[in-house]
Scaffold this active site. Structure first.
Site, mmCIF file in Angstrom:
data_model
loop_
_atom_site.group_PDB
_atom_site.id
_atom_site.type_symbol
_atom_site.label_atom_id
_atom_site.label_comp_id
_atom_site.label_asym_id
_atom_site.label_seq_id
_atom_site.Cartn_x
_atom_site.Cartn_y
_atom_site.Cartn_z
ATOM 1 N N HIS A 171 -62.552 42.905 -83.751
ATOM 2 C CA HIS A 171 -61.273 42.790 -84.462
ATOM 3 C C HIS A 171 -61.469 42.217 -85.863
ATOM 4 O O HIS A 171 -60.559 41.619 -86.437
ATOM 5 C CB HIS A 171 -60.297 41.933 -83.655
ATOM 6 C CG HIS A 171 -59.803 42.603 -82.417
ATOM 7 N ND1 HIS A 171 -60.450 42.487 -81.211
ATOM 8 C CD2 HIS A 171 -58.738 43.434 -82.211
ATOM 9 C CE1 HIS A 171 -59.800 43.193 -80.290
ATOM 10 N NE2 HIS A 171 -58.758 43.778 -80.867
ATOM 11 N N HIS A 180 -70.136 35.141 -84.689
ATOM 12 C CA HIS A 180 -70.151 34.409 -83.419
ATOM 13 C C HIS A 180 -70.756 35.262 -82.314
ATOM 14 O O HIS A 180 -70.988 36.476 -82.470
ATOM 15 C CB HIS A 180 -68.727 33.979 -83.037
ATOM 16 C CG HIS A 180 -67.779 35.112 -82.810
ATOM 17 N ND1 HIS A 180 -67.737 35.850 -81.648
ATOM 18 C CD2 HIS A 180 -66.817 35.647 -83.630
ATOM 19 C CE1 HIS A 180 -66.787 36.776 -81.741
ATOM 20 N NE2 HIS A 180 -66.217 36.681 -82.935
ATOM 21 N N SER A 196 -58.797 33.873 -93.291
ATOM 22 C CA SER A 196 -58.002 34.855 -92.554
ATOM 23 C C SER A 196 -58.522 35.103 -91.144
ATOM 24 O O SER A 196 -57.949 35.905 -90.411
ATOM 25 C CB SER A 196 -57.949 36.178 -93.325
ATOM 26 O OG SER A 196 -59.250 36.735 -93.457
ATOM 27 N N CYS A 244 -64.472 40.330 -86.845
ATOM 28 C CA CYS A 244 -65.584 39.383 -86.895
ATOM 29 C C CYS A 244 -66.919 40.109 -86.775
ATOM 30 O O CYS A 244 -66.981 41.283 -86.437
ATOM 31 C CB CYS A 244 -65.460 38.350 -85.776
ATOM 32 S SG CYS A 244 -64.069 37.217 -85.972
#
Length: 389
Positions: free
Chosen positions: A333, A317, A312, A335
């Site tokens: 958002h 990162h 999804s 992550c």
């Protein structure tokens, strides 16, 4: 019901080293009798349009079978075994679709007369073919949470028949089970996971002996086998506490690195998932576009050191634009973002198959089993119940 071709078995002279007699073109030549008579042999399925998906069966009448060889056009033998009475032989594998076989059966009649017979059969071609996409890659070294994951091109209605052909062996007798689900793509999927994380150094082999297996209505036939092997690497667990906004890397039970992060902004759309998420791929520098995950035009940018955790769109990162929030607030958002330096280190020291164990009261819910490699979000009894056997 399978039909059988009746073969004549020629008697061999007492001093002969071998010999044979072929059945007539209709497969039913009359028996030839030597001084003491001969055994006859039947083979099923038979003919030039035989039904696939059934074992090849050879039976002797008026004697016993001393050996049976069933070989396809490429010279591959279909293994099988004789009954205790030596009067029947059954292949271990089903006859595959669109395949020609030669059957050679050596016999000994009840009076001791030896003989040999030969037959051929060709199975009908598959109208539909089912294929498999699998994880992890053959010959890879993976983290301790990596399951075997098979995604099928076409529906699998007879899951039990397919699962019976999937054999997992390990170098240390690891306990595990298959579980079936719908993949994120909507296709049927079967995963095999251990009861607990793999032990480092475990060697794993999957023999998917699917050739000749019918997936059921609309699913088609499997027309090849699959085999893969991989090795489990170091025990590394990434623990993410989104209440504390901290990420901790444990290797071999010892903490080797801790640094601040920022997770998803609390809310049903932007919050992070909690639970165990497994590193699916290390994708490096990628473009992230919010429109691909249903968040409108919220963002469209390139991110570095991206490690995919869910289908999804959850990644770990580098997120230098969020530096003010690392260790202080969850403002992404969805992550798990961190500094360039920390992301680079994590990327360099992470293996596909490593687990990210994410917790936090501000998360939006537990990640689904099929959203990436979420198998570990079911307890052992629940997981075992997903087996078709």
């Amino acid at each position: 019901m399978a039909t059988a071709v009746v073969l004549a078995t020629a008697a061999l002279p007492a001093c002969s080293a071998g010999g044979s007699s072929a059945a007539g073109t209709d497969g039913k030549a009359p028996a030839e009798h030597g001084d003491g008579g001969t055994a006859t042999v039947t083979v099923s399925p038979e003919g030039s349009a035989a039904k696939p998906g059934e074992p090849v069966r050879v039976a002797a009448h008026g004697g016993i079978l001393t050996s049976v060889a069933v070989t396809d056009a490429e010279g591959t033998r279909l293994s099988g075994s004789l009954s205790e009475s030596n009067r029947t032989w059954v292949s271990d594998r089903n006859a595959a679709p669109g395949t020609s076989y030669t059957v050679v059966a050596a016999t000994r009649a009840d009076d001791g007369t030896p003989g040999q017979s030969r037959a051929s059969l060709t199975t009908r071609a598959a109208e539909r073919v089912n294929k498999v996409d699998w994880r992890p890659g053959d010959g890879t070294t993976v983290g301790v949470a990596q399951p075997i994951s098979l995604v099928f091109d076409r529906p699998v209605h007879d899951k039990a028949a397919v699962e019976r052909q999937l054999k997992v062996t390990t170098s240390n007798g690891t306990e595990g089970s298959w579980g079936w689900m719908k993949d994120w793509s909507g296709k049927d999927r079967a995963d095999w996971r251990p009861r607990e994380y793999w032990r480092p150094g475990t060697r794993v082999t999957l023999d998917a002996r699917l050739n000749g297996t019918d997936a059921g209505a609309d699913g088609g036939w499997f027309v090849r086998d699959y085999r893969l092997g991989f090795t489990v690497g170091a025990r590394q667990i990434v623990k993410v506490d989104l209440d504390r906004k901290r990420l901790t890397v444990e290797r071999g039970g010892r903490t080797v690195r801790t640094f601040p992060v920022s997770g998803g902004t609390p809310g049903p759309e932007t919050g992070s998932w909690r639970g165990t998420e497994v590193v699916m791929a290390k994708e490096g520098s990628i473009r992230m576009n919010s429109e691909t995950v249903g968040l409108g035009d919220a963002y469209d940018q390139t991110v570095d050191y991206a490690m995919r955790l869910t289908w999804s769109g959850t990644y770990a990162h580098a997120a230098p634009w969020n530096a003010a929030y690392f260790g202080r607030a969850n403002k992404s958002h969805g992550c798990i973002g961190m500094s360039d330096a920390d992301a680079k280190w994590l990327y360099q020291h992470t293996t596909v198959g490593d687990p990210f164990e994410v917790k936090g009261t501000e998360t939006k819910g537990r990640v689904a089993l099929n959203n990436g490699l979420g198998d570990w979000n079911a307890d052992w009894d629940t997981w075992r119940a997903k087996s078709a056997l």
